[in-house]
Design a protein around this motif. Structure first.
Motif, PDB file in Angstrom:
ATOM      1  N   ARG A 161       0.831  -1.199   0.000  1.00 49.26           N
ATOM      2  CA  ARG A 161       0.000   0.000   0.000  1.00 49.26           C
ATOM      3  C   ARG A 161       0.875   1.262   0.000  1.00 49.26           C
ATOM      4  NH1 ARG A 161      -5.544   0.345   0.254  1.00 49.26           N
ATOM      5  NH2 ARG A 161      -5.366  -1.314  -1.248  1.00 49.26           N
ATOM      6  N   ALA A 162       1.992   1.244   0.775  1.00 46.39           N
ATOM      7  CA  ALA A 162       2.874   2.417   0.833  1.00 46.39           C
ATOM      8  C   ALA A 162       3.511   2.667  -0.527  1.00 46.39           C
ATOM      9  CB  ALA A 162       3.941   2.227   1.913  1.00 46.39           C
ATOM     10  N   SER A 163       3.909   1.603  -1.233  1.00 50.49           N
ATOM     11  CA  SER A 163       4.540   1.876  -2.535  1.00 50.49           C
ATOM     12  C   SER A 163       3.500   2.309  -3.562  1.00 50.49           C
ATOM     13  CB  SER A 163       5.404   0.705  -3.013  1.00 50.49           C
ATOM     14  OG  SER A 163       4.652  -0.432  -3.137  1.00 50.49           O
ATOM     15  N   GLU A 164       2.249   1.834  -3.445  1.00 49.60           N
ATOM     16  CA  GLU A 164       1.185   2.354  -4.329  1.00 49.60           C
ATOM     17  C   GLU A 164       0.967   3.840  -4.047  1.00 49.60           C
ATOM     18  OE1 GLU A 164      -1.450  -1.764  -4.568  1.00 49.60           O
ATOM     19  OE2 GLU A 164      -2.253  -0.050  -3.471  1.00 49.60           O
ATOM     20  N   ASP A 165       0.942   4.222  -2.753  1.00 50.41           N
ATOM     21  CA  ASP A 165       0.731   5.633  -2.390  1.00 50.41           C
ATOM     22  C   ASP A 165       1.852   6.493  -2.951  1.00 50.41           C
ATOM     23  OD1 ASP A 165      -1.503   4.907  -1.038  1.00 50.41           O
ATOM     24  OD2 ASP A 165      -0.629   5.062   0.977  1.00 50.41           O
ATOM     25  N   SER A 166       3.095   5.992  -2.858  1.00 50.87           N
ATOM     26  CA  SER A 166       4.191   6.845  -3.299  1.00 50.87           C
ATOM     27  C   SER A 166       4.230   6.950  -4.820  1.00 50.87           C
ATOM     28  CB  SER A 166       5.530   6.397  -2.697  1.00 50.87           C
ATOM     29  OG  SER A 166       6.105   5.412  -3.466  1.00 50.87           O
ATOM     30  N   GLU A 167       3.799   5.884  -5.523  1.00 49.66           N
ATOM     31  CA  GLU A 167       3.696   5.985  -6.989  1.00 49.66           C
ATOM     32  C   GLU A 167       2.675   7.047  -7.378  1.00 49.66           C
ATOM     33  OE1 GLU A 167       2.703   2.320  -9.102  1.00 49.66           O
ATOM     34  OE2 GLU A 167       4.503   1.455  -8.186  1.00 49.66           O
ATOM     35  N   ARG A 168       1.599   7.089  -6.611  1.00 45.40           N
ATOM     36  CA  ARG A 168       0.500   7.990  -6.944  1.00 45.40           C
ATOM     37  C   ARG A 168       0.800   9.436  -6.562  1.00 45.40           C
ATOM     38  NH1 ARG A 168      -3.220   4.457  -5.530  1.00 45.40           N
ATOM     39  NH2 ARG A 168      -3.021   5.079  -3.371  1.00 45.40           N
ATOM     40  N   SER A 169       1.324   9.618  -5.341  1.00 44.42           N
ATOM     41  CA  SER A 169       1.399  10.994  -4.836  1.00 44.42           C
ATOM     42  C   SER A 169       2.819  11.435  -4.508  1.00 44.42           C
ATOM     43  CB  SER A 169       0.539  11.108  -3.576  1.00 44.42           C
ATOM     44  OG  SER A 169       1.059  10.233  -2.590  1.00 44.42           O
ATOM     45  N   GLY A 170       3.807  10.569  -4.697  1.00 45.11           N
ATOM     46  CA  GLY A 170       5.184  10.957  -4.402  1.00 45.11           C
ATOM     47  C   GLY A 170       5.566  10.738  -2.951  1.00 45.11           C
ATOM     48  N   THR A 171       4.575  10.516  -2.075  1.00 48.03           N
ATOM     49  CA  THR A 171       4.913  10.202  -0.677  1.00 48.03           C
ATOM     50  C   THR A 171       4.152   8.951  -0.270  1.00 48.03           C
ATOM     51  OG1 THR A 171       3.090  11.539   0.091  1.00 48.03           O
ATOM     52  CG2 THR A 171       5.263  12.597   0.079  1.00 48.03           C
ATOM     53  N   GLY A 172       4.793   8.136   0.549  1.00 46.61           N
ATOM     54  CA  GLY A 172       4.117   6.931   1.017  1.00 46.61           C
ATOM     55  C   GLY A 172       4.880   6.373   2.193  1.00 46.61           C
ATOM     56  N   SER A 173       4.258   6.412   3.379  1.00 48.10           N
ATOM     57  CA  SER A 173       4.976   5.912   4.548  1.00 48.10           C
ATOM     58  C   SER A 173       4.393   4.574   4.972  1.00 48.10           C
ATOM     59  CB  SER A 173       4.900   6.955   5.671  1.00 48.10           C
ATOM     60  OG  SER A 173       4.262   6.420   6.794  1.00 48.10           O
ATOM     61  N   ILE A 174       5.289   3.647   5.314  1.00 48.23           N
ATOM     62  CA  ILE A 174       4.820   2.324   5.735  1.00 48.23           C
ATOM     63  C   ILE A 174       4.038   2.440   7.043  1.00 48.23           C
ATOM     64  CG2 ILE A 174       5.590   0.041   6.515  1.00 48.23           C
ATOM     65  CD1 ILE A 174       7.635   0.045   4.427  1.00 48.23           C
ATOM     66  N   THR A 175       4.492   3.332   7.946  1.00 50.02           N
ATOM     67  CA  THR A 175       3.780   3.482   9.231  1.00 50.02           C
ATOM     68  C   THR A 175       2.352   3.990   9.003  1.00 50.02           C
ATOM     69  OG1 THR A 175       5.890   4.472   9.793  1.00 50.02           O
ATOM     70  CG2 THR A 175       4.315   4.188  11.587  1.00 50.02           C
ATOM     71  N   ALA A 176       2.209   4.972   8.093  1.00 48.31           N
ATOM     72  CA  ALA A 176       0.869   5.505   7.816  1.00 48.31           C
ATOM     73  C   ALA A 176       0.006   4.434   7.165  1.00 48.31           C
ATOM     74  CB  ALA A 176       0.960   6.730   6.909  1.00 48.31           C
ATOM     75  N   ALA A 177       0.585   3.677   6.232  1.00 43.56           N
ATOM     76  CA  ALA A 177      -0.184   2.620   5.550  1.00 43.56           C
ATOM     77  C   ALA A 177      -0.612   1.557   6.557  1.00 43.56           C
ATOM     78  CB  ALA A 177       0.661   2.000   4.439  1.00 43.56           C
ATOM     79  N   GLN A 178       0.322   1.216   7.469  1.00 46.44           N
ATOM     80  CA  GLN A 178       0.009   0.205   8.487  1.00 46.44           C
ATOM     81  C   GLN A 178      -1.176   0.650   9.346  1.00 46.44           C
ATOM     82  OE1 GLN A 178       3.833  -0.302  10.140  1.00 46.44           O
ATOM     83  NE2 GLN A 178       3.909  -2.492   9.712  1.00 46.44           N
ATOM     84  N   ALA A 179      -1.144   1.925   9.765  1.00 43.99           N
ATOM     85  CA  ALA A 179      -2.198   2.451  10.640  1.00 43.99           C
ATOM     86  C   ALA A 179      -3.533   2.439   9.900  1.00 43.99           C
ATOM     87  CB  ALA A 179      -1.851   3.867  11.086  1.00 43.99           C
ATOM     88  N   ASN A 180      -3.545   2.885   8.630  1.00 44.87           N
ATOM     89  CA  ASN A 180      -4.805   2.927   7.879  1.00 44.87           C
ATOM     90  C   ASN A 180      -5.339   1.516   7.624  1.00 44.87           C
ATOM     91  OD1 ASN A 180      -6.070   2.868   4.846  1.00 44.87           O
ATOM     92  ND2 ASN A 180      -6.860   4.546   6.067  1.00 44.87           N
ATOM     93  N   LEU A 181      -4.446   0.586   7.264  1.00 44.74           N
ATOM     94  CA  LEU A 181      -4.902  -0.791   6.975  1.00 44.74           C
ATOM     95  C   LEU A 181      -5.473  -1.445   8.223  1.00 44.74           C
ATOM     96  CD1 LEU A 181      -2.215  -2.402   4.617  1.00 44.74           C
ATOM     97  CD2 LEU A 181      -4.317  -1.219   4.041  1.00 44.74           C
ATOM     98  N   GLN A 182      -4.768  -1.255   9.354  1.00 43.16           N
ATOM     99  CA  GLN A 182      -5.241  -1.870  10.600  1.00 43.16           C
ATOM    100  C   GLN A 182      -6.613  -1.343  10.982  1.00 43.16           C
ATOM    101  OE1 GLN A 182      -2.323  -1.214  13.636  1.00 43.16           O
ATOM    102  NE2 GLN A 182      -1.041  -2.896  12.903  1.00 43.16           N
ATOM    103  N   ALA A 183      -6.757  -0.014  10.890  1.00 42.96           N
ATOM    104  CA  ALA A 183      -8.033   0.597  11.276  1.00 42.96           C
ATOM    105  C   ALA A 183      -9.145   0.111  10.357  1.00 42.96           C
ATOM    106  CB  ALA A 183      -7.926   2.122  11.215  1.00 42.96           C
TER     107      ALA A 183
END
Ligand code: DC
Length: 228
Positions: A161-183
């Protein structure tokens, strides 16, 4: 042999979308991304100032947006009221809000009805369908020809998910992706209506250590096995 109806469910970031598109492309089937429909509904609610923490307000307005999905696996997308929102529905505000909108029974009833209608339309045109989501094998298409439950371990999902985010918007953090996926997983799995669940007759595939092509092969092998 009639064109197959394939249901692919699983948690966020398990690789469902790439797998479903790949299977649809190889077999010449329509690709129905039901998550994009819940995201489009959420995008519309946010754009119209609807309080998404008020299920009655969401229910009251969920019949207003006209949501159209493009089902070509090579060029999928979604529009709302005639505007292409394919990029907008991937924004963080939508990702953070979508599970709350998807938990509203009236939203689900409306979108499930249109998902079934899309399968009927495809069938009338002699086309099969790959439909991906959370409740496809359990609720939307209980009589699908093949049901797949795709998983991957939590780190692999957050990384993807983090690498998809960074492809799309130039930024993608694994911690942020982890938090969103868990929630989202917590909300999607515990909601009262149609929670994320493996259908009893689904085939589970763990994609953690497989390449995309290997997962696509596994789905197509399962289809051929199932159909003899
Ligand atoms: O697959 P996705 O991440 O685009 O899905 C977005 C959200 O929509 C997800 O948090 C759960 C919800 N969803 C659902 O409740 N039922 C589906 N069939 C598909 C998605």
């Amino acid at each position: 042999m009639p064109r197959p109806i394939i249901a692919i469910d699983g948690p966020s970031g398990s690789g469902k979308s790439s797998t479903s598109r790949g299977v649809a492309e190889r077999l010449g089937l329509s690709y129905v991304d039901t998550g994009a429909m819940y995201r489009a509904m959420t995008w519309w609610m946010l754009a119209h100032g609807v309080d998404i923490d008020d299920p009655r307000a969401v229910a009251a307005r969920c019949h207003e947006p006209v949501i159209e999905l493009r089902v070509d696996p090579i060029a999928p997308g979604v529009s709302v009221d005639g505007d292409d929102v394919s990029a907008d529905i991937r924004a963080a505000e939508v990702a953070d809000a979508v599970s709350r909108v998807a938990a509203v029974p009236e939203v689900r009833a409306r979108l499930v009805a249109s998902q079934r209608a899309m399968v009927d339309d495809a069938g009338a045109a002699g086309r099969g369908v790959v439909m991906e989501g959370r409740d496809i094998g359990t609720v939307v298409l209980p009589r699908a020809d093949l049901k797949i439950y795709l998983t991957a371990d939590a780190d692999a999902r957050a990384q993807r998910r983090a690498s998809e985010d960074s492809e799309r918007s130039g930024t993608g953090s694994i911690t942020a992706a982890q938090a969103n996926l868990q929630a989202r997983d917590a909300l999607d799995s515990t909601r009262a209506v149609s929670p994320l669940q493996q259908a009893s007759d689904a085939i589970a595939i763990d994609g953690t250590h497989l390449t995309l092509d290997e997962v696509i092969d596994a789905v197509i092998d399962a289809l051929h096995r199932d159909r003899g």
